[in-house]
Design a protein around this motif. Structure first.
Motif, PDB file in Angstrom:
ATOM      1  N   ASP A 234       0.829  -1.198   0.000  1.00  0.00           N
ATOM      2  CA  ASP A 234       0.000   0.000   0.000  1.00  0.00           C
ATOM      3  C   ASP A 234       0.867   1.253   0.000  1.00  0.00           C
ATOM      4  O   ASP A 234       0.467   2.304  -0.504  1.00  0.00           O
ATOM      5  CB  ASP A 234      -0.914   0.037   1.230  1.00  0.00           C
TER       6      ASP A 234
ATOM      7  N   ARG B  31      -3.972   6.262  -4.354  1.00  0.00           N
ATOM      8  CA  ARG B  31      -4.311   5.165  -3.455  1.00  0.00           C
ATOM      9  C   ARG B  31      -3.109   4.713  -2.629  1.00  0.00           C
ATOM     10  O   ARG B  31      -3.202   3.759  -1.861  1.00  0.00           O
ATOM     11  CB  ARG B  31      -4.871   3.983  -4.259  1.00  0.00           C
ATOM     12  N   SER B  32      -1.976   5.391  -2.780  1.00  0.00           N
ATOM     13  CA  SER B  32      -0.774   5.073  -2.008  1.00  0.00           C
ATOM     14  C   SER B  32      -0.894   5.649  -0.603  1.00  0.00           C
ATOM     15  O   SER B  32      -1.215   6.830  -0.438  1.00  0.00           O
ATOM     16  CB  SER B  32       0.464   5.657  -2.693  1.00  0.00           C
TER      17      SER B  32
ATOM     18  N   VAL C  71      -6.964   2.386   4.505  1.00  0.00           N
ATOM     19  CA  VAL C  71      -6.641   0.975   4.712  1.00  0.00           C
ATOM     20  C   VAL C  71      -6.982   0.584   6.150  1.00  0.00           C
ATOM     21  O   VAL C  71      -6.696   1.327   7.094  1.00  0.00           O
ATOM     22  CB  VAL C  71      -5.150   0.718   4.420  1.00  0.00           C
TER      23      VAL C  71
ATOM     24  N   SER D  19      -4.989  -1.696  -1.244  1.00  0.00           N
ATOM     25  CA  SER D  19      -5.362  -0.357  -1.711  1.00  0.00           C
ATOM     26  C   SER D  19      -5.022  -0.143  -3.182  1.00  0.00           C
ATOM     27  O   SER D  19      -5.705   0.621  -3.869  1.00  0.00           O
ATOM     28  CB  SER D  19      -4.675   0.720  -0.858  1.00  0.00           C
ATOM     29  N   GLN D  20      -3.991  -0.813  -3.670  1.00  0.00           N
ATOM     30  CA  GLN D  20      -3.553  -0.617  -5.053  1.00  0.00           C
ATOM     31  C   GLN D  20      -4.221  -1.587  -6.026  1.00  0.00           C
ATOM     32  O   GLN D  20      -3.873  -1.606  -7.210  1.00  0.00           O
ATOM     33  CB  GLN D  20      -2.031  -0.797  -5.143  1.00  0.00           C
TER      34      GLN D  20
END
Length: 336
Positions: free
Chosen positions: A195, A205-206, A302, A311-312
């Motif tokens: 993530d 989304r990182s 997350v 998340s990725q």
């Protein structure tokens, strides 16, 4: 060509990609060319991105997704799509959404993502040449009915000025965070690293902010130090060294994580490349208030609706900025 025809042709082509597309079909030359043009890419990152996209092409997933978006009999519109290159094929979900809403894509792709996106489009064109009339590459955006664009806040401001009077969906800058608890396991901490690190931390989304108890700092640091350095790009490592030098020069208080710098903070904000912002020992009600206050800046959280390590890898029904683009497009009509 009517909307239903565009959707059907596109649906068949995407389903066909399930059987023909894999990281191995790209070929070494294409991957090397993509990395040469964009050194923030790597073979591993490209493979992980294709793995995620490939999961969307299952017939039952596509058909179930589209059931909630019936098409009307209005004429297809020309939807301009301007894509970024912070991660491989970052605009592909938008491209799918446009075609499956029955509209035409006028695509202006970032030069730094062009080899990969052009390859994907060629696969679609090869499956059905009629899609060339619905998926059109351009170097300069012609007159369009609607615009979808990515690139951050400054790019959004510029494009808003350039395309005055054109209705649009603009992808502005967002960031993501993770919630670590006393009950969070070592395995979950290891999964969290994807993530954080995947795509150099450049995606919305990182994870760039983490809530955590002080007792979890040492296990988190151990997990970070065990993360395979070969998964990190040279561009990331150079930026990390620059970031470390800056923090030392400015006498910032930070925690050294070898492949990541951890910065103790009190507020949520997007982190810089190579840096994670740590918010220690926050009460749960304080965390919830901070999340609510920053919802318009957050992409995902997350361990609050999203599992560690995922998340990725969004599913096909997850839209950027939490705006249902397919609903917007299927309800879009040309204003008279």
């Amino acid at each position: 060509m009517q909307k239903e025809a565009i959707r059907q042709l596109s649906l068949e082509a995407f389903i066909a990609l399930q059987g023909t597309l894999s990281p191995h079909t790209l070929g070494k030359d294409l991957i090397e060319r993509a990395i040469k043009i964009n050194p923030w890419y790597s073979t591993y990152y490209i493979e992980q991105r294709l793995k995620n996209i490939h999961s969307w092409f299952q017939p039952n997933i596509l058909n179930n997704w589209l059931k909630a978006y019936p098409l009307d009999s209005s004429q297809p519109l020309r939807i301009g799509l301007i894509t970024a290159a912070n991660l491989p094929l970052v605009g592909f979900h938008d491209l799918m959404s446009i075609l499956l809403s029955g509209h035409k894509v006028i695509l202006k792709c970032s030069r730094r993502d062009r080899p990969l996106m052009k390859y994907m489009c060629k696969l679609l064109w090869d499956f059905n040449p009629a899609l060339r009339n619905c998926l059109i590459w351009v170097d300069q955006m012609p007159p369009i009915d609607y615009l979808i664009a990515s690139g951050g806040d400054l790019a959004a401001k510029e494009l808003d000025y350039r395309f005055q009077g054109v209705p649009k969906t603009m992808r502005k800058h967002r960031f993501s965070l993770a919630l670590i608890e006393e009950s969070t396991s070592l395995k979950e901490l290891e999964k969290l690293l994807d993530d954080i690190f995947l795509f150099n931390g450049l995606g919305c989304r990182s994870v760039s902010n983490i809530f955590l108890p002080s007792s979890k700092l040492s296990p988190l640091l151990n997990s970070i130090k065990n993360y395979p350095s070969e998964k990190l790009t040279s561009s990331y490592k150079e930026k990390l060294a620059w970031q470390r030098a800056k923090y030392k020069t400015l006498s910032y208080t930070y925690i050294e994580g070898e492949s990541l710098l951890l910065l103790p903070v009190e507020t949520l904000k997007d982190g810089e490349i190579g840096t994670i912002r740590l918010l220690f020992d926050q009460e749960r009600n304080v965390i919830e208030k901070m999340i609510q206050k920053n919802l318009h800046h957050l992409q995902c959280v997350v361990n609050k609706g999203i599992e560690f390590g995922m998340s990725q890898y969004p599913t096909i029904d997850i839209f950027e900025d939490n705006v249902d683009l397919l609903q917007t497009l299927t309800q879009l009509h040309l204003q008279k």
